[in-house]
Scaffold this motif. Structure first.
Motif, PDB file in Angstrom:
ATOM      1  N   GLY A 122      60.160  35.928  38.816  1.00  0.00           N
ATOM      2  CA  GLY A 122      61.069  37.457  37.643  1.00  0.00           C
ATOM      3  C   GLY A 122      62.295  38.086  38.863  1.00  0.00           C
ATOM      4  N   ILE A 123      61.521  38.591  40.267  1.00  0.00           N
ATOM      5  CA  ILE A 123      61.944  39.547  40.154  1.00  0.00           C
ATOM      6  C   ILE A 123      62.495  39.187  41.917  1.00  0.00           C
ATOM      7  CG2 ILE A 123      61.869  42.327  41.000  1.00  0.00           C
ATOM      8  CD1 ILE A 123      59.708  42.573  39.294  1.00  0.00           C
ATOM      9  N   GLY A 124      61.447  38.788  42.709  1.00  0.00           N
ATOM     10  CA  GLY A 124      61.265  38.546  43.691  1.00  0.00           C
ATOM     11  C   GLY A 124      60.130  38.691  44.704  1.00  0.00           C
ATOM     12  N   VAL A 125      60.519  37.689  45.669  1.00  0.00           N
ATOM     13  CA  VAL A 125      59.401  37.493  46.493  1.00  0.00           C
ATOM     14  C   VAL A 125      58.749  39.005  47.748  1.00  0.00           C
ATOM     15  CG1 VAL A 125      58.490  36.317  48.878  1.00  0.00           C
ATOM     16  CG2 VAL A 125      60.485  34.944  47.468  1.00  0.00           C
ATOM     17  N   GLU A 126      59.465  39.427  48.040  1.00  0.00           N
ATOM     18  CA  GLU A 126      58.878  40.707  48.134  1.00  0.00           C
ATOM     19  C   GLU A 126      57.845  41.204  46.948  1.00  0.00           C
ATOM     20  OE1 GLU A 126      62.068  40.010  48.317  1.00  0.00           O
ATOM     21  OE2 GLU A 126      62.604  39.808  50.638  1.00  0.00           O
ATOM     22  N   ALA A 127      58.829  41.453  46.326  1.00  0.00           N
ATOM     23  CA  ALA A 127      57.653  42.272  45.250  1.00  0.00           C
ATOM     24  C   ALA A 127      56.935  41.547  44.680  1.00  0.00           C
ATOM     25  CB  ALA A 127      59.034  42.470  43.956  1.00  0.00           C
ATOM     26  N   GLY A 128      56.852  40.331  44.851  1.00  0.00           N
ATOM     27  CA  GLY A 128      55.366  39.468  43.959  1.00  0.00           C
ATOM     28  C   GLY A 128      54.238  39.519  45.626  1.00  0.00           C
ATOM     29  N   ILE A 129      55.017  39.512  46.078  1.00  0.00           N
ATOM     30  CA  ILE A 129      53.512  39.719  47.473  1.00  0.00           C
ATOM     31  C   ILE A 129      53.432  40.776  47.261  1.00  0.00           C
ATOM     32  CG2 ILE A 129      53.352  39.231  50.023  1.00  0.00           C
ATOM     33  CD1 ILE A 129      55.330  37.672  50.317  1.00  0.00           C
ATOM     34  N   ILE A 130      54.539  41.993  47.601  1.00  0.00           N
ATOM     35  CA  ILE A 130      53.514  43.537  47.230  1.00  0.00           C
ATOM     36  C   ILE A 130      52.540  43.859  46.171  1.00  0.00           C
ATOM     37  CG2 ILE A 130      54.083  45.906  47.198  1.00  0.00           C
ATOM     38  CD1 ILE A 130      56.286  45.240  48.754  1.00  0.00           C
ATOM     39  N   ALA A 131      53.075  43.116  45.003  1.00  0.00           N
ATOM     40  CA  ALA A 131      52.368  43.283  43.716  1.00  0.00           C
ATOM     41  C   ALA A 131      51.292  42.506  43.872  1.00  0.00           C
ATOM     42  CB  ALA A 131      52.996  42.634  42.522  1.00  0.00           C
ATOM     43  N   GLY A 132      51.303  41.231  44.802  1.00  0.00           N
ATOM     44  CA  GLY A 132      49.241  40.433  44.179  1.00  0.00           C
ATOM     45  C   GLY A 132      48.656  41.148  45.649  1.00  0.00           C
ATOM     46  N   ILE A 133      48.826  41.940  46.607  1.00  0.00           N
ATOM     47  CA  ILE A 133      48.642  42.495  47.570  1.00  0.00           C
ATOM     48  C   ILE A 133      48.152  43.530  46.786  1.00  0.00           C
ATOM     49  CG2 ILE A 133      47.908  43.945  49.398  1.00  0.00           C
ATOM     50  CD1 ILE A 133      50.348  41.940  50.748  1.00  0.00           C
ATOM     51  N   LEU A 134      48.246  44.641  46.140  1.00  0.00           N
ATOM     52  CA  LEU A 134      47.911  45.764  45.426  1.00  0.00           C
ATOM     53  C   LEU A 134      46.983  44.950  44.676  1.00  0.00           C
ATOM     54  CD1 LEU A 134      51.578  47.404  44.653  1.00  0.00           C
ATOM     55  CD2 LEU A 134      49.828  48.333  46.183  1.00  0.00           C
ATOM     56  N   VAL A 135      46.859  44.556  43.599  1.00  0.00           N
ATOM     57  CA  VAL A 135      45.727  43.914  42.236  1.00  0.00           C
ATOM     58  C   VAL A 135      45.253  43.372  43.046  1.00  0.00           C
ATOM     59  CG1 VAL A 135      45.716  42.284  40.948  1.00  0.00           C
ATOM     60  CG2 VAL A 135      47.561  43.195  40.710  1.00  0.00           C
ATOM     61  N   SER A 136      45.158  42.200  44.119  1.00  0.00           N
ATOM     62  CA  SER A 136      43.736  42.338  45.197  1.00  0.00           C
ATOM     63  C   SER A 136      42.878  42.699  45.387  1.00  0.00           C
ATOM     64  CB  SER A 136      44.114  41.414  46.236  1.00  0.00           C
ATOM     65  OG  SER A 136      45.152  39.599  46.238  1.00  0.00           O
ATOM     66  N   ILE A 137      43.901  44.296  46.476  1.00  0.00           N
ATOM     67  CA  ILE A 137      42.804  45.357  46.597  1.00  0.00           C
ATOM     68  C   ILE A 137      41.817  45.952  45.890  1.00  0.00           C
ATOM     69  CG2 ILE A 137      43.213  47.772  47.598  1.00  0.00           C
ATOM     70  CD1 ILE A 137      45.772  46.556  49.728  1.00  0.00           C
ATOM     71  N   SER A 138      43.243  46.338  44.574  1.00  0.00           N
ATOM     72  CA  SER A 138      41.958  46.892  43.323  1.00  0.00           C
ATOM     73  C   SER A 138      40.483  46.502  42.773  1.00  0.00           C
ATOM     74  CB  SER A 138      43.834  47.540  41.779  1.00  0.00           C
ATOM     75  OG  SER A 138      44.528  47.551  41.975  1.00  0.00           O
ATOM     76  N   PHE A 139      40.891  44.823  42.910  1.00  0.00           N
ATOM     77  CA  PHE A 139      39.441  44.175  42.522  1.00  0.00           C
ATOM     78  C   PHE A 139      38.675  44.515  43.784  1.00  0.00           C
ATOM     79  CE2 PHE A 139      42.300  41.871  39.465  1.00  0.00           C
ATOM     80  CZ  PHE A 139      41.421  42.122  38.213  1.00  0.00           C
ATOM     81  N   LEU A 140      39.195  44.676  44.962  1.00  0.00           N
ATOM     82  CA  LEU A 140      38.312  44.325  45.893  1.00  0.00           C
ATOM     83  C   LEU A 140      37.308  45.942  45.622  1.00  0.00           C
ATOM     84  CD1 LEU A 140      36.966  43.730  48.685  1.00  0.00           C
ATOM     85  CD2 LEU A 140      38.588  44.629  49.436  1.00  0.00           C
ATOM     86  N   LEU A 141      38.532  46.906  45.457  1.00  0.00           N
ATOM     87  CA  LEU A 141      38.027  48.161  45.855  1.00  0.00           C
ATOM     88  C   LEU A 141      36.638  48.536  44.471  1.00  0.00           C
ATOM     89  CD1 LEU A 141      40.631  50.669  46.572  1.00  0.00           C
ATOM     90  CD2 LEU A 141      38.729  50.502  47.566  1.00  0.00           C
ATOM     91  N   ALA A 142      37.159  47.219  42.570  1.00  0.00           N
ATOM     92  CA  ALA A 142      36.597  47.632  41.736  1.00  0.00           C
ATOM     93  C   ALA A 142      34.936  47.057  42.342  1.00  0.00           C
ATOM     94  CB  ALA A 142      37.095  47.200  40.848  1.00  0.00           C
ATOM     95  N   LYS A 143      34.957  46.325  43.127  1.00  0.00           N
ATOM     96  CA  LYS A 143      34.055  45.513  42.959  1.00  0.00           C
ATOM     97  C   LYS A 143      33.017  46.549  44.146  1.00  0.00           C
ATOM     98  CE  LYS A 143      32.368  40.354  45.699  1.00  0.00           C
ATOM     99  NZ  LYS A 143      32.697  39.997  46.297  1.00  0.00           N
ATOM    100  N   VAL A 144      33.395  46.868  45.258  1.00  0.00           N
ATOM    101  CA  VAL A 144      32.414  48.107  46.030  1.00  0.00           C
ATOM    102  C   VAL A 144      31.902  48.717  45.231  1.00  0.00           C
ATOM    103  CG1 VAL A 144      32.762  49.023  48.196  1.00  0.00           C
ATOM    104  CG2 VAL A 144      34.294  46.592  48.205  1.00  0.00           C
ATOM    105  N   ALA A 145      32.726  49.118  44.330  1.00  0.00           N
ATOM    106  CA  ALA A 145      32.136  50.940  43.557  1.00  0.00           C
ATOM    107  C   ALA A 145      30.919  50.155  42.464  1.00  0.00           C
ATOM    108  CB  ALA A 145      33.760  50.842  42.740  1.00  0.00           C
ATOM    109  N   ARG A 146      31.587  48.853  42.148  1.00  0.00           N
ATOM    110  CA  ARG A 146      30.244  48.141  40.898  1.00  0.00           C
ATOM    111  C   ARG A 146      29.244  46.824  41.764  1.00  0.00           C
ATOM    112  NH1 ARG A 146      34.874  48.678  37.765  1.00  0.00           N
ATOM    113  NH2 ARG A 146      34.325  46.722  37.469  1.00  0.00           N
ATOM    114  N   PRO A 147      28.421  47.590  42.828  1.00  0.00           N
ATOM    115  CA  PRO A 147      27.994  46.406  43.635  1.00  0.00           C
ATOM    116  C   PRO A 147      26.658  45.720  42.552  1.00  0.00           C
ATOM    117  CG  PRO A 147      27.391  48.485  44.572  1.00  0.00           C
ATOM    118  CD  PRO A 147      28.400  48.843  43.535  1.00  0.00           C
ATOM    119  N   HIS A 148      26.296  44.497  43.340  1.00  0.00           N
ATOM    120  CA  HIS A 148      25.824  43.794  42.335  1.00  0.00           C
ATOM    121  C   HIS A 148      24.497  44.647  43.140  1.00  0.00           C
ATOM    122  CE1 HIS A 148      22.351  40.775  42.011  1.00  0.00           C
ATOM    123  NE2 HIS A 148      22.697  40.847  40.731  1.00  0.00           N
TER     124      HIS A 148
END
Length: 293
Positions: A122-148
């Motif tokens: 929809g927008i472009g390669v650069e924006a897509g890659i940045i969005a994917g990285i930000l989403v992945s980092i968000s999930f990683l932080l959420a996982k670390v914040a709520r450990p098993h």
């Protein structure tokens, strides 16, 4: 990676970046065009039978000859023909089954993947890659914040300890064994402390608490403070705090601050050793059952 797997080889991204950087330096010094790479061109080259770097040299020679002598022949070639060549080549990289497999395996990875795909389209390669990285980092932080976090017990007839909610295990009334399946960081340290405090409130006859540290690869300053806080609280209640199977690098950092000197309990090499030292019933439960004739 698909191209590398198809040729039974392995692609080294760092080596590619170094090559592109060197080529751009040479191009800048020689007054040439910027040099770059692309999946579509790589796939077209691979499908044409290229297997060695010599193919790149031949491609450069052919492009030079075409630019010098053959451009009139391509003047009226529709761009749609060139686009079709690229589309047909890139279609081999589209793997719809992989998207479904990621959905089944990990919902967070699926969200990151689909977010990247949609924004790239929809927008472009650069924006897509940045969005994917930000989403992945968000999930990683959420996982670390709520450990098993799990209370563990001994599997009868073995020396293994597993999650009491998943397996039929034997638990001691006076020795509580717990396991944290994540690094102990500022994001999750207080969550871990709250979980331990909740267990203390529901287990009134404890004499010892053992933390199995096999999954703890890192402890930061906040994690250290929480361990010290738990140790002090347990000491005030007459409960000893023990660690088992602490990894070497983690133990080195704990030794540097003198944590062991203030620990009310011990640090054991194995969790089975810890439970046998603290619970007399553990050793008898740990005798491996003999096989049936």
């Amino acid at each position: 990676h698909n191209v590398g797997a198809g040729g039974r080889g392995r692609i080294h991204p760092n080596q590619e970046l170094m090559g592109l950087g060197a080529a751009n330096i040479a191009s800048g010094l020689g007054g040439g065009f910027p040099v770059t790479g692309g999946f579509s061109r790589s796939v077209v080259n691979f499908d044409a039978g290229a297997r060695t770097p010599l193919a790149g040299v031949m491609t450069a020679v052919m492009i030079a000859l075409t630019a010098l002598f053959l451009t009139p022949l391509f003047e009226f070639l529709p761009k749609a023909v060139l686009a079709a060549t690229i589309i047909v080549a890139v279609l081999s990289l589209v793997d719809l089954k992989a998207i479904h497999r990621v959905w089944v395996f990990s919902k967070s990875d699926f969200v990151a993947m689909t977010t990247t795909i949609m924004i790239v389209l929809g927008i472009g390669v650069e924006a897509g890659i940045i969005a994917g990285i930000l989403v992945s980092i968000s999930f990683l932080l959420a996982k670390v914040a709520r450990p098993h976090f799990a209370v563990i017990g001994q599997i009868p007839g073995t020396q293994h300890f597993r999650n009491a909610d998943r397996h039929q295990v034997l638990k001691s009334e006076k020795v509580l064994a717990v396991r944290l399946d994540e690094m102990l960081y500022f994001l999750n340290s207080h969550t871990f402390e709250d979980a331990v405090n909740q267990l203390l409130n529901t287990n009134k006859n404890l004499t010892d608490l053992v933390l199995l540290c096999t999954a703890i690869n890192e402890i930061d300053a906040s994690g250290l403070e929480v361990l010290e806080s738990i140790n002090e609280r347990l000491d005030s209640q007459g409960i000893r705090f023990h660690l088992s199977e602490v990894k070497g690098p983690v133990m080195d950092r704990l030794d540097r601050v003198g944590f062991k000197a203030h620990l009310t309990g011990q640090i054991f090499l194995s969790h089975y050793e810890a439970m046998c030292a603290l619970d007399p019933d553990c050793e008898s439960n740990g005798h491996v059952r003999s096989a049936r004739p």
